[in-house]
Design an enzyme around this catalytic site. Structure first.
Site: not given
Length: 476
Positions: A110, A140, A213
């Site tokens: 992402h 992911d 992230s």
């Protein structure tokens, strides 16, 4: 004598207490040495994406209208003329880490999703453009590659299965776009699942925020045991509940992305559900474990002789506790190779050899069922009003004309069947692991189960084509 014995017992207890106490590790004196050693391999990631501008708020006038020139002049004066509908650039920030000296970098999917340009900033301030090698949206994870004139510092993966609840960990990344940052905490839980099929998250109270992230979660040996992926927060900021995808999952994904540019997961070709205690009782099982097969469409499992109602207890030499474990084991198995699958069928185990397909390209085929029942009738059984599934009823439910079974036309809201989720429009295709097409078939299965001393009957129920097993108590 008694006094001496008491002293000996107390002494032994003291030694045991001291031994037990010394097993617990104290908090580290600091994380500075660890942070200094691994920070050169941690990177900030900036992505740039072309986004079509929205035309919201732009007055719409017919071509040639006297107002056309007026509105165009107004928009041009405010810098919103032709540029209003022109593409614009959108930037996003994230984190990542280098896993090899030749420039392979791991981050979250992402972070780089739909990016046109990806720039990597190293701890030293050096910047390099990165190219995308491959992504896996299901976990992911994304793999990038940069070209460098000199070998790059990198960090190794650790074995996340060895990480324990309570172990110290350290997170690094680019939280809220503030640049390189370190936070520390412990592993709060293991084996967390959020929403993905292959989820295996380590939960940590080390502060993780937006921008973290894709960054690494380190153990105290400087090994990556997780990739920081998500937070659970009512405010959008860290409240001490962060999730890192376990390194043992990430390593397998990265290996495939590096080799193929995509994932290649094994595919068994079955639909499954967990064996709950009431299902186990209805099937006469001693333990509620394994993966219960609800459907076997065209695919590897059907070709190997697997049947709906089988319970997979072992896959490729390893015991299967539940559906989640089976899904992960199948995904990790090599495509195109035969694996040994042990199933429990009619109270006996059978060993089957299944040659796995590839999940990414698999397409399930609807299961063919029997013909219409000949004599439509209805009856109340276990809180359900059922009738044979005619072609007309099948058409109303959006099912194939040759679908067979018993249609649920009413459900007593005070019944166990209603509590277990059965509703009008459901179709019962099996009872007691035998096909049912007449009302009498279902009544016979109830009688057989009661005569066998069972407290419930296992039904195979389809809703919109999707099957599931439900155990319903047998009324006296």
């Amino acid at each position: 004598m008694m006094r001496g014995l008491t002293a000996l017992v107390l002494g032994a207890a003291l030694v045991l207490a001291q031994a037990t106490f010394t097993e617990a590790r104290g908090a580290p004196e600091g994380f500075a040495d660890l942070a200094q050693s691994v920070s050169p391999a941690v990177v900030n990631i900036t992505t740039s994406t072309t986004v079509a501008a929205r035309a919201d708020g732009v007055p719409q006038v017919p071509p040639g209208s006297p107002f056309q020139d007026f509105f165009q002049d107004f928009l041009d004066r405010n810098g919103n003329g032709n540029g209003r509908n022109a593409p614009r650039r959108s930037e996003a920030l994230g984190s990542g880490f280098v896993i090899s000296e030749d420039g392979y970098i791991v981050t979250n999917n992402h972070v780089i999703d739909k990016a046109d340009e990806i720039e990597i900033e190293f701890f030293s301030g050096k910047r390099l453009e990165a190219k995308l090698i491959g992504t896996d949206p299901k976990t992911d994870i994304a793999l990038l590659k940069v070209e460098s004139d000199t070998p790059l510092p990198f960090v190794p993966f650790g074995n996340s299965d060895l990480s324990r609840v309570g172990d110290w960990v350290m997170a690094m990344g680019n939280p809220l776009g503030q640049g390189f940052s370190v936070s520390a905490g412990i592993i709060s839980a293991r084996g967390r699942a959020l929403s993905g099929t292959y989820d295996d998250y380590l939960q940590t109270d080390a502060a993780i925020n937006r921008g973290n992230s894709g960054g690494p979660l380190f153990n105290m040996d400087g090994q990556v045991v997780g990739v920081n992926t998500a937070i659970l927060s009512p405010t959008g900021g860290s409240i001490g509940i962060g999730f890192s995808m376990a390194s043992n999952v990430v390593q397998k994904v990265v290996k495939q992305l590096k080799e193929f540019g995509e994932t290649r997961r094994g595919w068994l070709g079955v639909r499954i559900q967990d064996v709950t205690p009431d299902v186990a009782e209805a099937m006469g099982l001693k333990e509620a474990k394994g993966a219960l097969i609800t459907d076997v469409p065209e695919g590897p499992a059907r070709e190997a002789g697997v049947l709906a109602g089988d319970i997979i207890t072992s896959f490729d030499g390893a015991n299967v506790a539940d559906t989640r474990e089976l899904v992960r084991r199948v995904a990790d198995a090599p495509v195109g190779e035969a694996v040994r699958v042990i199933v429990l069928r009619d109270g006996k185990t059978q060993t089957l050899s299944v040659t796995l397909g590839r999940r990414e390209t698999a397409e399930a085929t609807p299961v063919a069922t029997g013909p219409d029942a000949e004599a439509p009738s209805s009856a109340d059984v276990m809180g359900l009003t059922v009738s044979p599934l005619t072609s007309d009823v099948a058409d109303e439910l959006g099912l194939p004309a040759d679908a067979a079974g018993l249609a649920v036309v009413a459900v007593d809201e005070l019944s166990e069947a209603y509590t277990k989720g059965l509703r009008v429009g459901d179709v019962i295709t099996e009872a007691g692991q035998q096909k049912v097409v007449r009302v009498q078939d279902l009544q016979d299965r109830v009688t057989e189960a009661r005569d066998a001393g069972r407290k419930s009957l296992l039904l195979l129920v389809r809703r919109a084509g999707d099957p599931r097993f439900v155990a319903i108590g047998i009324e006296e």
